[in-house]
Design an enzyme around this catalytic site. Sequence first.
Site, PDB file in Angstrom:
ATOM      1  N   ILE A 102       1.881  -0.086  -3.641  1.00  0.00           N
ATOM      2  CA  ILE A 102       1.049  -0.931  -2.794  1.00  0.00           C
ATOM      3  C   ILE A 102      -0.395  -0.438  -2.802  1.00  0.00           C
ATOM      4  O   ILE A 102      -0.644   0.762  -2.884  1.00  0.00           O
ATOM      5  CB  ILE A 102       1.620  -1.006  -1.348  1.00  0.00           C
ATOM      6  CG1 ILE A 102       0.835  -2.028  -0.513  1.00  0.00           C
ATOM      7  CG2 ILE A 102       1.692   0.359  -0.708  1.00  0.00           C
ATOM      8  CD1 ILE A 102       1.507  -2.413   0.801  1.00  0.00           C
ATOM      9  N   CYS A 103      -1.321  -1.393  -2.735  1.00  0.00           N
ATOM     10  CA  CYS A 103      -2.749  -1.124  -2.581  1.00  0.00           C
ATOM     11  C   CYS A 103      -3.295  -0.372  -3.801  1.00  0.00           C
ATOM     12  O   CYS A 103      -3.400  -0.930  -4.881  1.00  0.00           O
ATOM     13  CB  CYS A 103      -2.978  -0.383  -1.270  1.00  0.00           C
ATOM     14  SG  CYS A 103      -4.682  -0.320  -0.720  1.00  0.00           S
ATOM     15  N   HIS A 104      -3.624   0.908  -3.646  1.00  0.00           N
ATOM     16  CA  HIS A 104      -4.127   1.723  -4.751  1.00  0.00           C
ATOM     17  C   HIS A 104      -2.982   2.413  -5.522  1.00  0.00           C
ATOM     18  O   HIS A 104      -3.244   3.154  -6.466  1.00  0.00           O
ATOM     19  CB  HIS A 104      -5.104   2.781  -4.230  1.00  0.00           C
ATOM     20  CG  HIS A 104      -6.431   2.232  -3.833  1.00  0.00           C
ATOM     21  ND1 HIS A 104      -6.634   1.584  -2.635  1.00  0.00           N
ATOM     22  CD2 HIS A 104      -7.620   2.224  -4.471  1.00  0.00           C
ATOM     23  CE1 HIS A 104      -7.895   1.206  -2.540  1.00  0.00           C
ATOM     24  NE2 HIS A 104      -8.525   1.584  -3.650  1.00  0.00           N
ATOM     25  N   SER A 151       2.007  -4.746  -4.442  1.00  0.00           N
ATOM     26  CA  SER A 151       1.454  -5.513  -3.337  1.00  0.00           C
ATOM     27  C   SER A 151      -0.008  -5.137  -3.142  1.00  0.00           C
ATOM     28  O   SER A 151      -0.425  -4.039  -3.514  1.00  0.00           O
ATOM     29  CB  SER A 151       2.269  -5.231  -2.067  1.00  0.00           C
ATOM     30  OG  SER A 151       1.964  -6.154  -1.053  1.00  0.00           O
TER      31      SER A 151
END
Length: 169
Positions: A102-104, A151
Site C-alpha cells: 500500500i501507498c509507498h 493500493s
Amino acid sequence: MSIIGIIITDMFEDVEYTEPAAAFQKAGHQIVSIGLEKGKTVRGKRNQTPVKIDKSLDEVTPLDFDAILIPGGYSPDILRGEERAVEFIKNFFETGKPIFAICHGPQLLITAKVLNGMKVTGWKSIIQDIKNAGAEYVNQEVVVDDNLISSRGPENIPAFIKTSLERLK
C-alpha cells in the site's frame, strides 16, 4: 489460518500498519513483524505507533510466511536501501504467494525488479517510478495482478483490507 509477515522499519505510515494488522488478527491470522534487527522497536511517522520487530531479515525465509504486507510511509524507501530486504521480497515474490503493498510499499518491489509487465497502483509521488519499473500504473483504490495486491493510500485502506482478506481465504 495464515502467517502474514509485515516487513517494516521506522517511519511507516501508522494506519497502513495498524488497520490491516488488526483486521488480519481479527480474522484469525497470525502476524509477524520482520525488520532489520530483532527486538528493536520501530515507530510510525505520524502517531509514533511502536512496533517491536519479531524477526530480523536474517532469521526468515519466504517459506515461513503465507503472505507479506508492505505498509507505506518512508519505511519501504529505507528498506529498499537494505540488500537483505530487497532479496527477501524478490524471493518471496517468486513464490507466487500474496504480497499486499500500500501507498509507498511498491518502492521495495521496484528495487527488487519484480514489477515489469504488472498492473500496480500506489501513492501519486511514485507513479513515474512504477512506470519506470515496467509496470502499468492503474489509478484505482485496489489493483490485483496475480499475487500482488496494491493500493493507493490511507483513504483506500477498507478496500485494501477487504481484498487482502479475500485472497487469504
